[in-house]
Design a protein around this motif. Structure first.
Motif, PDB file in Angstrom:
ATOM      1  N   VAL A 319       1.109  -1.421  -0.313  1.00 55.10           N
ATOM      2  CA  VAL A 319       0.106   0.085   0.099  1.00 55.10           C
ATOM      3  C   VAL A 319       0.558   1.094  -0.370  1.00 55.10           C
ATOM      4  CG1 VAL A 319      -1.717   1.301   1.250  1.00 55.10           C
ATOM      5  CG2 VAL A 319      -1.853  -1.069   1.018  1.00 55.10           C
ATOM      6  N   PRO A 320       1.310   1.896  -0.975  1.00 53.89           N
ATOM      7  CA  PRO A 320       1.924   3.695  -1.643  1.00 53.89           C
ATOM      8  C   PRO A 320       1.798   3.799   0.082  1.00 53.89           C
ATOM      9  CG  PRO A 320       0.706   2.735  -2.886  1.00 53.89           C
ATOM     10  CD  PRO A 320       0.173   2.118  -1.832  1.00 53.89           C
ATOM     11  N   SER A 321       0.230   4.610   0.067  1.00 55.48           N
ATOM     12  CA  SER A 321      -0.009   5.253   1.513  1.00 55.48           C
ATOM     13  C   SER A 321       0.799   5.228   2.667  1.00 55.48           C
ATOM     14  CB  SER A 321      -1.298   5.603   1.608  1.00 55.48           C
ATOM     15  OG  SER A 321      -2.292   4.492   1.406  1.00 55.48           O
ATOM     16  N   LYS A 322       0.876   3.703   3.118  1.00 53.70           N
ATOM     17  CA  LYS A 322       1.929   3.717   3.721  1.00 53.70           C
ATOM     18  C   LYS A 322       2.856   3.828   4.185  1.00 53.70           C
ATOM     19  CE  LYS A 322       4.410  -0.471   6.071  1.00 53.70           C
ATOM     20  NZ  LYS A 322       5.104  -1.560   5.980  1.00 53.70           N
ATOM     21  N   TRP A 323       3.392   4.153   2.697  1.00 53.21           N
ATOM     22  CA  TRP A 323       4.481   4.662   3.054  1.00 53.21           C
ATOM     23  C   TRP A 323       5.644   5.805   2.672  1.00 53.21           C
ATOM     24  CZ3 TRP A 323       7.964   0.500   4.274  1.00 53.21           C
ATOM     25  CH2 TRP A 323       7.959  -0.965   3.927  1.00 53.21           C
ATOM     26  N   TYR A 324       4.058   6.830   2.730  1.00 57.61           N
ATOM     27  CA  TYR A 324       3.614   7.995   2.755  1.00 57.61           C
ATOM     28  C   TYR A 324       3.772   8.164   4.169  1.00 57.61           C
ATOM     29  CZ  TYR A 324       2.213  12.937   1.777  1.00 57.61           C
ATOM     30  OH  TYR A 324       2.658  14.391   1.609  1.00 57.61           O
ATOM     31  N   TYR A 325       3.254   7.702   4.769  1.00 60.13           N
ATOM     32  CA  TYR A 325       2.621   7.870   5.764  1.00 60.13           C
ATOM     33  C   TYR A 325       3.621   7.881   6.490  1.00 60.13           C
ATOM     34  CZ  TYR A 325       0.243   7.707  10.188  1.00 60.13           C
ATOM     35  OH  TYR A 325       0.076   7.653  11.574  1.00 60.13           O
ATOM     36  N   VAL A 326       4.555   6.417   6.565  1.00 59.64           N
ATOM     37  CA  VAL A 326       5.634   6.508   7.962  1.00 59.64           C
ATOM     38  C   VAL A 326       6.472   8.405   6.789  1.00 59.64           C
ATOM     39  CG1 VAL A 326       7.930   5.011   7.866  1.00 59.64           C
ATOM     40  CG2 VAL A 326       5.746   4.037   7.787  1.00 59.64           C
ATOM     41  N   ILE A 327       6.594   8.423   6.100  1.00 57.17           N
ATOM     42  CA  ILE A 327       7.343   9.605   5.587  1.00 57.17           C
ATOM     43  C   ILE A 327       7.697  10.501   6.405  1.00 57.17           C
ATOM     44  CG2 ILE A 327       8.793  10.590   3.499  1.00 57.17           C
ATOM     45  CD1 ILE A 327       8.265   8.126   1.765  1.00 57.17           C
ATOM     46  N   VAL A 328       6.313  10.997   5.986  1.00 56.16           N
ATOM     47  CA  VAL A 328       5.364  12.257   6.823  1.00 56.16           C
ATOM     48  C   VAL A 328       6.102  12.412   7.836  1.00 56.16           C
ATOM     49  CG1 VAL A 328       3.589  13.507   6.921  1.00 56.16           C
ATOM     50  CG2 VAL A 328       3.972  12.806   4.551  1.00 56.16           C
ATOM     51  N   LYS A 329       5.304  11.185   9.029  1.00 58.62           N
ATOM     52  CA  LYS A 329       5.414  10.969   9.969  1.00 58.62           C
ATOM     53  C   LYS A 329       6.959  10.914  10.950  1.00 58.62           C
ATOM     54  CE  LYS A 329       4.118   7.326  12.351  1.00 58.62           C
ATOM     55  NZ  LYS A 329       3.346   6.482  13.282  1.00 58.62           N
ATOM     56  N   SER A 330       7.325  10.454   9.746  1.00 64.19           N
ATOM     57  CA  SER A 330       9.201  10.647  10.422  1.00 64.19           C
ATOM     58  C   SER A 330       9.979  12.070   9.969  1.00 64.19           C
ATOM     59  CB  SER A 330      10.021  10.225   9.043  1.00 64.19           C
ATOM     60  OG  SER A 330       9.551   8.296   9.408  1.00 64.19           O
ATOM     61  N   ILE A 331       9.082  12.875   9.263  1.00 63.78           N
ATOM     62  CA  ILE A 331       9.605  14.422   8.822  1.00 63.78           C
ATOM     63  C   ILE A 331       9.020  15.208   9.963  1.00 63.78           C
ATOM     64  CG2 ILE A 331       9.684  16.612   7.162  1.00 63.78           C
ATOM     65  CD1 ILE A 331      10.159  14.316   4.657  1.00 63.78           C
ATOM     66  N   MET A 332       7.820  15.416   9.566  1.00 57.34           N
ATOM     67  CA  MET A 332       7.094  16.270  10.846  1.00 57.34           C
ATOM     68  C   MET A 332       6.859  15.816  12.139  1.00 57.34           C
ATOM     69  SD  MET A 332       3.175  16.975   8.972  1.00 57.34           S
ATOM     70  CE  MET A 332       2.659  17.958  10.172  1.00 57.34           C
ATOM     71  N   ILE A 333       6.655  14.581  11.699  1.00 57.33           N
ATOM     72  CA  ILE A 333       7.013  14.495  13.587  1.00 57.33           C
ATOM     73  C   ILE A 333       8.310  14.638  14.641  1.00 57.33           C
ATOM     74  CG2 ILE A 333       5.724  13.069  15.254  1.00 57.33           C
ATOM     75  CD1 ILE A 333       3.878  13.014  13.873  1.00 57.33           C
TER      76      ILE A 333
END
Lengths: 368, 245, 304
Positions: A319-333
């Protein structure tokens, strides 16, 4: 090139003239952020709590009065036993309990340190997390008041106990999730629908019988949605920073670059769906069931992946959004840099190239 | 002769736009009434009001004796409707379609059985009765959907361009069905773009810009407009049309 | 010089191999106005789609302006104009925007070929800022024609441009086609309306994927074998019934206000027929010889 520009211009006209599309494009992120931001997350004001005060001394009373003064908490009743606490939890009457051990003040003064127990209902992990943080803050506040008068700092330990969901697993951080969801919606569904619409109305037939390369027809459809999605990303970020007070801890530029990558992933998926379907309803159904649902279920945004059975955990990887979710969480939070998320980025890139190749291969220069 | 459709200054407005402008006419029982007009003249709007699908803005109309404002449900029970666009379910067989439409008009199983037997007999569909409608040639579909539209013995049947795209032979067979139905007392209200078909009607109205500009038998209309064919009559009237939908 | 050549073209659809176009062959000359006449399902649209290269044939070959419809599809797409059955315009773009868009897609400008579409465009110019979806059927059809013409195609394919359009707009449309023909554009047009056939240079009458006849409208009419009568009486339905029952009737069918009929007995007199009809309760009987139309020929072909 002139053809391409003319095409993109036309596409913008379609989008800007359709109120429903406009609403989905710009209303959706706003509505989602507000729903997730205010309605679904912990409404922490006036949380009902109980206090069990075995100490009944100056210190415990001082702290209790601080809790009473706070608008975050609403003390149901005091002076109960431990058993009563669990009963109240089971009845769902209270969100949190604070227990002062006997001789609290005495221990604090003599040993310079003392303990307070905080018990929270963690079946709603987000709320539990928030209110225990508030409680700790209030206790720390009292501690620092004491510190001013004393040479040696006091230590008050809070022992936090989470009921029902001890690890607080997957406490949802909704902003990255909403970003993934909105981009999926806009890029996959809207792109797929707008291409299929041309097939349905017969304009595709005319465009095929023109010198304009058919595959460019499709790519030029993607451009406006790329730009519009960037607007969406920006508006979600602005909302989260200024309305929800959620700062971006990492590099904004990196976040935007990764978002562009994910948008392109979504666009290729949308294009792929549009090539494989011939009616708007089917395109919409596939986008919703095949893309949106997995984003909600498998990206880790709503339901913690660690708690899933192994087969489902494996499925989440595609699921592509899983990877995007991980990426955004890593950068933002977490505020991490690219060196921590290159793997996820690479996977996303791989998925994109895969679907792009598949789309180009299955694209027909004729009516099927 | 009994009057089955009566309208009095029937009007439908959409905002400033007057789609149907004070139309007044009567249709007698068993009559074949042709309802003509250029694209956008207001035919569809008028027809929708008469079928009880759209409430008029002003004016009066009774269809099969029922009021188009208050008794739309009774109207729907007493009319049949067939259009070129929607007629039958393509993914059902002929018999299933008959059963379904018979069912929604409240026919008993026995009635449906008798009706479908005679219908299959009349149209010569013995071999196709259990086949899907989607496999039938267009002309047969149209004949079949007309027969289904009159299955519940309606007083009036509304036909919206029933013969569009049908070959000339089948078109004529279709009109024989219409004549047969009219002989049994069913009133036919039909729109068409084929001017030769206008000649088959007992009386015709021609709408221009929301009004009825001509209403008479084909013979009298040709006399009135000093024309050789209905085509010419139509041309003379519709040429002056000002509005474009 | 031939503009379009079809050689045993065949098209089948679906699992059950339904034959849509059955070994069709014909030629269209350059600058000719050629009509494909037939009801829905005759195979007209499939032929158009194959000639415009958006559909592959399942057998046979065809060329457009000398280019093969399979191998040279790119070249063909540069030189043909195509108006599919559904008016293919962007409903949410204005008249002017639609025109400019299609001009750009075909690598040209509206100005460059304006004289070609001028006659037609003038009629819709006052609505140029109106969205295409808000135009009437006749207007849409004119705009679609402008869009198909904007790149000055060598061959123009019009798939049922007049279906569902009222008689006045239809007549205007054919007048426009006649004027376009003067610009040396080959035009292939399909229609289910028989009365439009006589406006073509040559026509192919089609039914169920087969060509029944290819000729000039005059020759088709002339080759009609029987003497044709137009008959009128006070009651059309009764007239038709009695005509069908008459032993000497070869063919009889309604035709506007008259019934058309031909007879097995060439020597049949009008009196004889009048007596027969009177004997069956009809009055106001009028019998006359009449000119054969394309529709009569088509009916004859369908019945044989």
């Amino acid at each position: 090139m002139k053809q391409f520009i003319s095409f993109v211009k036309k596409e913008f006209s379609h989008v800007l003239r359709d109120r429903r599309t406009l609403f989905i494009l710009f209303g959706m992120p706003l509505v989602q952020i507000l729903i997730f931001g205010f309605a679904l997350t912990s409404e922490v004001k006036d949380s009902k709590i109980v206090v069990v005060d075995y100490a009944r001394d100056n210190a415990s009373r001082a702290i209790i009065s601080k809790f009473e003064a706070s608008h975050y908490f609403d003390i149901e009743k005091s002076a109960m036993s431990h058993d009563d606490i669990y009963k109240s939890f089971k009845q769902g009457k209270i969100k949190m309990a604070i227990v002062f051990p006997a001789k609290f003040n005495e221990t604090l003064l003599q040993q310079n340190k003392a303990q307070i127990q905080i018990i929270a209902d963690a079946s709603d992990p987000n709320t539990a997390n928030t209110i225990t943080n508030y409680a700790s803050a209030i206790i720390n506040d009292y501690k620092s008041q004491l510190d001013k008068t004393m040479a040696v700092p006091y230590q008050i330990f809070t022992e936090t106990k989470m009921l029902y969901n001890p690890q607080l697993a997957g406490a949802p951080n909704f902003v990255p999730g909403v970003m993934a969801l909105v981009l999926m919606l806009v890029c996959v569904m809207m792109t797929a629908i707008s291409i299929v619409k041309e097939k349905e109305t017969g304009t595709m037939e005319v465009l095929l019988v023109s010198p304009f390369k058919p595959i460019w027809v499709i790519f030029s459809k993607a451009v406006p949605y790329l730009l519009l999605s960037l607007v969406n990303v920006a508006s979600i970020l602005l909302l989260s920073v200024f309305v929800l007070d959620l700062p971006i801890n990492g590099s904004v530029l990196l976040l935007l670059a990764e978002s562009v990558l994910f948008i392109i992933t979504c666009l290729t998926l949308g294009i792929f769906i549009s090539i494989k379907t011939s009616s708007q309803q089917v395109a919409m159904l596939i986008s919703l069931m095949g893309m949106m649902l997995p984003t909600v279920l498998f990206s880790g945004f709503m339901f913690p992946i660690e708690n899933m059975p192994l087969p489902l955990q494996i499925i989440t990887n595609i699921v592509p959004s899983k990877w995007y979710y991980v990426i955004v969480k890593s950068i933002m939070i977490k505020g991490l840099s690219f060196s921590y998320i290159w793997k996820e980025t690479l996977i996303l890139l791989g998925i994109t190239l895969f679907f792009l190749a598949l789309s180009i291969k299955s694209f027909k220069i004729r009516l099927s | 002769m009994e009057t089955v459709i009566r309208t009095e200054k029937l009007t439908k407005r959409f905002g400033d736009f007057i789609a149907t402008n004070e139309i007044t006419f009567e249709v007698k029982k068993g009559e074949i009434f042709g309802f003509l007009g250029a694209n956008g003249a207001g035919k569809t709007t008028a027809m929708r009001m008469l079928c009880g699908l759209s409430i008029p803005s002003s004016g009066d109309a009774q269809v099969a004796g029922f009021d188009v404002y208050k008794q739309t449900e009774e109207i729907k029970k007493n009319i049949g409707y067939m259009s070129q666009k929607f007629s039958l379910y393509e993914d059902l067989t002929i018999l299933e379609n008959i059963k379904f439409f018979g069912g929604i008009y409240g026919l008993t199983d026995k009635q449906i059985k008798t009706k479908s037997d005679s219908l299959v007999e009349k149209l010569g569909l013995h071999n196709e009765a259990k086949k899907l409608v989607s496999g039938l040639p267009l002309g047969w579909k149209q004949k079949l959907s007309f027969s289904v539209a009159v299955l519940h013995d309606p007083k009036i049947v509304f036909l919206d361009e029933p013969t569009g795209g049908v070959d000339p032979l089948t078109r004529r067979q279709f009109w024989e069905l219409i004549y047969d139905a009219a002989d049994t007392g069913v009133t036919i209200f039909v729109t068409t773009h084929y001017m030769d078909e206008a000649e088959y009607c007992n009386r015709i109205s021609i709408m221009v810009d929301g009004r009825i500009d001509a209403l008479d038998s084909p013979v009298n209309l040709k006399k009135q407009f000093n024309a050789n064919s209905m085509d010419e009559v139509f041309y003379q009237l519709a040429r002056g049309a000002k509005r474009a939908e | 010089m031939q503009s379009v050549v079809l050689n045993n073209i065949k098209k089948v659809y679906g699992k059950d191999q339904k034959i849509a176009v059955d070994n069709v062959s014909f030629d269209v000359n350059q600058g000719e106005l050629f009509g494909l006449i037939g009801p829905d399902g005759a195979g007209k649209t499939s032929i158009f789609r194959m000639l415009t290269t958006v559909l592959l044939p399942d057998g046979g070959s065809a060329t457009v302006e000398g280019f093969d419809i399979v191998k040279d599809y790119k070249k063909i797409r540069n030189i043909v104009g195509y108006m599919p059955g559904k008016f293919s315009l962007y409903q949410d773009l204005t008249v002017a925007e639609n025109l400019h868009f299609f001009a750009t897609v075909f690598e040209t400008t509206v100005e460059e070929n304006y004289d070609l579409i001028k006659d037609i465009y003038i009629q819709i110019e006052k609505f140029k800022n109106r969205r295409a979806g808000k135009l009437s059927g006749g207007m849409k059809q004119k705009l679609a024609l402008c869009c198909a013409l904007i790149h000055k195609p060598a061959v123009l394919f019009l798939d049922e441009p007049t279906t569902g359009v009222d008689p006045v707009s239809r007549r205007e449309f054919w007048e426009m086609l006649k004027r376009l023909q003067e610009q040396k554009i080959t035009i292939i047009v399909s229609t289910p309306y028989m009365d439009e056939a006589k406006l073509c240079d040559r026509i192919a009458l089609m039914q169920e994927g087969k060509i029944l006849s290819i000729e000039t409208p005059e020759n088709i009419v002339e080759s009609y074998p029987d003497k044709l009568y137009a008959i009128k009486a006070n009651n059309m339905h009764a007239l038709l019934k009695n005509m069908a029952a008459y032993e000497k009737t070869l063919n009889s069918y309604a035709f506007g206000e008259y019934a058309h009929a031909s007879f097995t007995d060439v020597a049949l007199t009008e009196n004889e027929l009048t007596e027969y009809l009177k004997g069956h309760g009809l009055s106001d009987i009028e019998i006359k010889k009449t000119e054969v139309t394309i529709e009569d020929c088509f009916i004859k072909l369908l019945k044989s």
